[in-house]
Design an enzyme around this catalytic site. Sequence first.
Site, mmCIF file in Angstrom:
data_model
loop_
_atom_site.group_PDB
_atom_site.id
_atom_site.type_symbol
_atom_site.label_atom_id
_atom_site.label_comp_id
_atom_site.label_asym_id
_atom_site.label_seq_id
_atom_site.Cartn_x
_atom_site.Cartn_y
_atom_site.Cartn_z
ATOM 1 N N GLY A 173 0.715 -1.151 0.048
ATOM 2 C CA GLY A 173 -0.113 0.062 -0.038
ATOM 3 C C GLY A 173 0.759 1.116 -0.173
ATOM 4 N N ARG A 204 2.375 -13.615 3.484
ATOM 5 C CA ARG A 204 2.998 -14.736 3.902
ATOM 6 C C ARG A 204 4.348 -14.369 4.653
ATOM 7 N NH1 ARG A 204 4.188 -18.504 -1.115
ATOM 8 N NH2 ARG A 204 4.571 -16.727 -2.282
ATOM 9 N N HIS A 211 -2.821 -17.635 -9.563
ATOM 10 C CA HIS A 211 -1.493 -17.081 -8.917
ATOM 11 C C HIS A 211 -1.119 -17.994 -7.914
ATOM 12 C CE1 HIS A 211 1.735 -14.202 -7.606
ATOM 13 N NE2 HIS A 211 1.022 -14.119 -6.605
HETATM 14 P P1 A3D Z 1 1.260 -5.926 4.880
HETATM 15 O O1 A3D Z 1 2.686 -4.975 4.962
HETATM 16 O O2 A3D Z 1 1.119 -6.668 6.108
HETATM 17 O O3 A3D Z 1 0.017 -4.872 4.649
HETATM 18 C C1 A3D Z 1 -1.258 -5.245 4.951
HETATM 19 C C2 A3D Z 1 -2.250 -4.108 5.512
HETATM 20 O O4 A3D Z 1 -3.519 -4.434 5.469
HETATM 21 C C3 A3D Z 1 -1.566 -3.752 6.949
HETATM 22 O O5 A3D Z 1 -1.292 -2.445 7.133
HETATM 23 C C4 A3D Z 1 -2.849 -4.053 7.723
HETATM 24 O O6 A3D Z 1 -3.020 -3.276 8.973
HETATM 25 C C5 A3D Z 1 -4.100 -3.874 6.752
HETATM 26 N N1 A3D Z 1 -5.159 -4.552 7.066
HETATM 27 C C6 A3D Z 1 -5.609 -5.616 7.500
HETATM 28 N N2 A3D Z 1 -6.910 -5.803 7.819
HETATM 29 C C7 A3D Z 1 -7.371 -4.846 7.381
HETATM 30 C C8 A3D Z 1 -8.826 -4.391 7.161
HETATM 31 N N3 A3D Z 1 -9.839 -5.198 7.536
HETATM 32 N N4 A3D Z 1 -8.992 -3.245 6.460
HETATM 33 C C9 A3D Z 1 -7.994 -2.404 6.042
HETATM 34 N N5 A3D Z 1 -6.576 -2.646 6.176
HETATM 35 C C10 A3D Z 1 -6.648 -3.820 6.779
HETATM 36 O O7 A3D Z 1 0.974 -6.735 3.530
HETATM 37 P P2 A3D Z 1 1.809 -6.661 2.100
HETATM 38 O O8 A3D Z 1 1.199 -4.938 1.861
HETATM 39 O O9 A3D Z 1 2.983 -6.851 2.103
HETATM 40 O O10 A3D Z 1 0.909 -7.250 1.463
HETATM 41 C C11 A3D Z 1 -0.686 -7.305 1.197
HETATM 42 C C12 A3D Z 1 -1.364 -8.655 0.464
HETATM 43 O O11 A3D Z 1 -0.908 -8.701 -0.970
HETATM 44 C C13 A3D Z 1 -1.045 -9.891 1.170
HETATM 45 O O12 A3D Z 1 -2.104 -10.691 1.173
HETATM 46 C C14 A3D Z 1 0.003 -10.634 0.107
HETATM 47 O O13 A3D Z 1 -0.128 -11.905 0.525
HETATM 48 C C15 A3D Z 1 -0.474 -10.183 -1.115
HETATM 49 N N6 A3D Z 1 0.458 -10.046 -2.173
HETATM 50 C C16 A3D Z 1 -0.087 -10.516 -3.466
HETATM 51 C C17 A3D Z 1 0.953 -10.592 -4.483
HETATM 52 C C18 A3D Z 1 0.436 -10.927 -5.860
HETATM 53 O O14 A3D Z 1 1.043 -10.914 -6.840
HETATM 54 C C19 A3D Z 1 -1.200 -11.196 -5.717
HETATM 55 C C20 A3D Z 1 2.157 -10.203 -4.278
HETATM 56 C C21 A3D Z 1 2.618 -9.943 -3.078
HETATM 57 C C22 A3D Z 1 1.639 -9.737 -1.896
#
Ligand code: A3D
Length: 320
Positions: free
Chosen positions: A15, A83, A176
Site C-alpha cells: 500500500g 505470507r 497465482h
Molecule cells: P502488509 O504489509 O502486512 O499490509 C497489509 C495491511 O493490511 C496492513 O497494514 C494491515 O493493517 C492492513 N489490514 C488488515 N486488515 C485490514 C482491514 N480489515 N481493512 C483495512 N486494512 C487492513 O502486507 P503487504 O502489503 O506486503 O501484502 C498485502 C497482501 O498482498 C497480502 O495478502 C499478500 O499476500 C498479497 N500479495 C499479493 C501478491 C500478488 O502478486 C497477488 C504479491 C505480493 C503480496
Amino acid sequence: MARPKIALIGAGQIGGTLAHLAAMKELGDIVLFDIAEGVPEGKSLDIAESGPSEGFDARLKGTQDYADIAGADVCIVTAGVARKPGMSRDDLLGINLKVMKSVGEGIRDNAPDAFVICITNPLDAMVWALQQFSGLPAHKVCGMAGVLDSARFRHFLSLEFDVSMKDVTAFVLGGHGDTMVPSVRYSTVAGIPLPDLIEMGWTTKEKLDAIVQRTRDGGAEIVGLLKTGSAYYAPATSAIEMAEAYLKDQKRVLPCAAYCDGEFGLNGMYVGVPTVIGAGGVEKVVNIKLNKEEQEMFDTSVKAVKGLVEACKAIDGSLA
Ligand code: A3D
C-alpha cells in the site's frame, strides 16, 4: 478537470509503495485507508513531504474512515495479511476472506463506480470474494498477479539472453500459485518465440525449464530472503501499470485475474488470463488457443482455484 482519486485499501508494504508510485506518476490524489491507526496517516504525510523534491502535485490523505474513499476512480486492495516463510498463499484464506468482506462492503457503499484491483492473497479466490461482497460489475473488479508473474519471467529471461527487459515479452496464465502456467510458446524476445530461440542455439530447453520453475517460485524466493513478509516493490509497480491503463484508457494487453464467462470454457470464475484494460475496465478477455500441454497445466491451475473458491463458500455461507 479534477484529478482522479485513487483509494488504496491497506497501507502496509504494498500500500505504501503504491501511494509513492501513484504520487510520483501524478496519477491522481491518493487516499490511504488502513485499520492500523496512524500508519496510513504517517505514510501519507511522509510521501507528501517527498513532493517538493520530486516535483509532483498530488494530495495524500491517510484514514480509518471509508467515507474518505467516496467517489474513488480506482481502488487497489492490499488489506489483509501477507505470507511468512513456510506459509503458502492458501494459508491466508480464512483471515483474508473476512477482510475482503469489510473491504467489499466499504467499496460498495462509498466507491461503487471505481475500477477495483485486488492484490490480497490467495489472489484468484480473494478477487472473486471481493466482487461478490462489493456487488460491483465483474468487468470493474480484477486481480493483479499476471503482470507481476510475467515481469518476473521477463526479468529472468532478459538475464538468460543478456538483452533488455524491454524487448522480452512474456505472459503467465492460470491461478497465482504453484500451478501458474508461464507460457513458453507465447513468450518472445523481440517477437521471436522462445522455442525458436532454443532451435537457434541461444538457450536450451533445460535452462528455460529452470526459468519457468523460478518464475513459479518467484514469490517464495522473495519471502525466503525477506523472512518477515512478501514482495512489495514489483507487486505495487504491476498494479500501478494496470491502474494507469484504466485511468488513461491505454487499452493495454495485460494478464490479470479476470472474470471468465464462457472464455477458456470457464463459467463465472476468476483466473489469470490475457485481457485488454482500458476506460471500460477489463474490456476484453483475450481467448487464446492453448495446446494440449498448456491446456492440461491450465486445467490443473483452474482446479486449484476452484478448490479455494469452494473453501471460501464453506467459510462464509453468504457467498453464492
Ligand atoms: P502488509 O504489509 O502486512 O499490509 C497489509 C495491511 O493490511 C496492513 O497494514 C494491515 O493493517 C492492513 N489490514 C488488515 N486488515 C485490514 C482491514 N480489515 N481493512 C483495512 N486494512 C487492513 O502486507 P503487504 O502489503 O506486503 O501484502 C498485502 C497482501 O498482498 C497480502 O495478502 C499478500 O499476500 C498479497 N500479495 C499479493 C501478491 C500478488 O502478486 C497477488 C504479491 C505480493 C503480496
